[in-house]
Design an enzyme around this catalytic site. Structure first.
Site, PDB file in Angstrom:
ATOM      1  CB  ALA A 246      36.094  36.326  45.053  1.00  0.00           C
ATOM      2  CE  LYS A 247      30.371  33.589  49.861  1.00  0.00           C
ATOM      3  NZ  LYS A 247      30.566  34.805  50.676  1.00  0.00           N
ATOM      4  NE  ARG A 248      34.338  38.617  41.191  1.00  0.00           N
ATOM      5  CZ  ARG A 248      35.562  38.921  41.654  1.00  0.00           C
ATOM      6  NH1 ARG A 248      36.621  38.310  41.203  1.00  0.00           N
ATOM      7  NH2 ARG A 248      35.720  39.852  42.567  1.00  0.00           N
ATOM      8  N   GLY A 250      32.853  30.502  41.968  1.00  0.00           N
ATOM      9  CA  GLY A 250      32.287  29.234  42.421  1.00  0.00           C
ATOM     10  C   GLY A 250      32.773  28.958  43.834  1.00  0.00           C
TER      11      GLY A 250
END
Ligand code: GLU
Length: 317
Positions: A246-248, A250
């Site tokens: 996921a975005k977390r 990177g």
């Protein structure tokens, strides 16, 4: 008829490296063994579909050298087919209207929970309404349609994950095949599409393993048990913390590496490493054809670490 597989991206965002790994494995198996590849855009989840995502996915596939033989087929063009299949299962009593909201289901104190934490529908609306119209009058809005499961276990042999057995009542519950806005749910659309495209091989991430018994039930209910494909579920690519990419973790979108000048050969070298093949820093999809072997794929989730990202970005010209 040759075997057929499909690449089935959801245009809810750009492809990330995990999607690319799945498509690469799918493509390699297909091109090694002479299967046809259908590209299907799974764009039914309209609020989440992002403008431009389909074009970006197509460009990523081209850039990675993953071609296909048919398509793109768009699910949004096929709503009538899904509606007909849902209506058929309703008419045959294999499915029923359900007025419960997600909150109702979560609140139902008696709702047992599947191992993965998903709530199992407690069956509140089973045998409750005479017709969809009656359920809609009661609710004052559109209603969902659920497939009625029974207690017979579903078994299948996954080509990578091995033998699987599910108890539908305990592990699946009556699941949604038609949504309250009148569109089809994933479990129905995928079976209608795979059956019509004569798909014989389904290769996807193992987050969908528990969808497979549901899809097998739908095939049987639609009178197509002989069309149930062979399933190959692959361990997911996860972040260094073990959670779904996921975005977390990177920016792991293929598009962002492509845009900042990382060569596709370098991205493919990382994907190859995740498949148990050491190619050094650079390889093409074609170049992997005689080296890929499904049995060499790691059995545990694959980690996308900051080092993976660093390896890719160092290759930017
Ligand atoms: N569209 C789904 C996804 O992107 C794949 C569904 C499937 O392979 O059955 O996760």
């Amino acid at each position: 008829m040759p075997p057929v597989t499909r690449l089935a991206p959801s245009p809810t965002g750009a492809l990330h490296l995990g999607n690319a790994r799945t498509f690469l494995v799918n493509w390699l198996l297909a091109r090694q063994q002479g299967w046809r590849i259908v590209l299907r855009i799974e764009d039914l989840d309209s609020p989440r579909v992002k403008p431009g995502a389909e074009a970006s996915v197509l460009e990523d596939l081209r850039w990675l050298g993953l071609d296909f033989d048919e398509g793109p087929i768009r699910q949004s063009d096929r709503l009538d087919r899904y509606r007909a299949a849902v209506d058929r299962l309703l008419a045959e009593g294999r499915a029923y209207p359900c007025v419960c909201t997600r909150r109702d289901v979560e609140r139902a104190a008696s709702a047992p929970h599947a191992e993965d934490g998903a709530t199992i529908y407690p069956g509140t609306c089973r045998d409750r309404f005479e017709s969809v119209a009656a359920a809609e009058r009661f609710a004052g809005r559109g209603v969902a349609i659920r497939f009625r499961v029974d207690s017979e276990p579903i078994e299948f042999l996954d080509a990578f994950a091995g033998f699987q057995r599910f108890d539908p009542e305990r592990q699946l519950g009556d699941f949604v095949i038609g949504r309250s806005d009148g569109s089809a749910a994933y479990q129905m659309a995928v079976v209608v599409d795979d059956a019509e495209s004569n798909v014989t091989e389904v290769i996807r991430g193992d987050d969908l393993l528990s969808s497979t018994p549901r899809q097998i039930l739908v095939y049987r209910a639609l009178g197509k048990p002989q069309q149930i494909p062979r399933y190959t579920h692959l361990p997911l690519v996860v972040g260094a913390d073990g959670r779904r990419l996921a975005k977390r973790h990177g920016d792991s979108r293929v598009e962002s590496y492509r845009r900042c000048g990382v060569p596709s050969e370098r991205v493919l070298a990382l994907l190859a490493r995740w498949c148990g093949i050491d190619t050094g820093d650079s390889v093409t999809a074609q170049g992997l054809l005689n080296r890929f072997n499904l049995t060499h794929l790691p059995r545990n989730p694959i980690l996308f670490t900051p080092e993976c990202d660093k390896f890719l970005r160092e290759g930017a010209g």
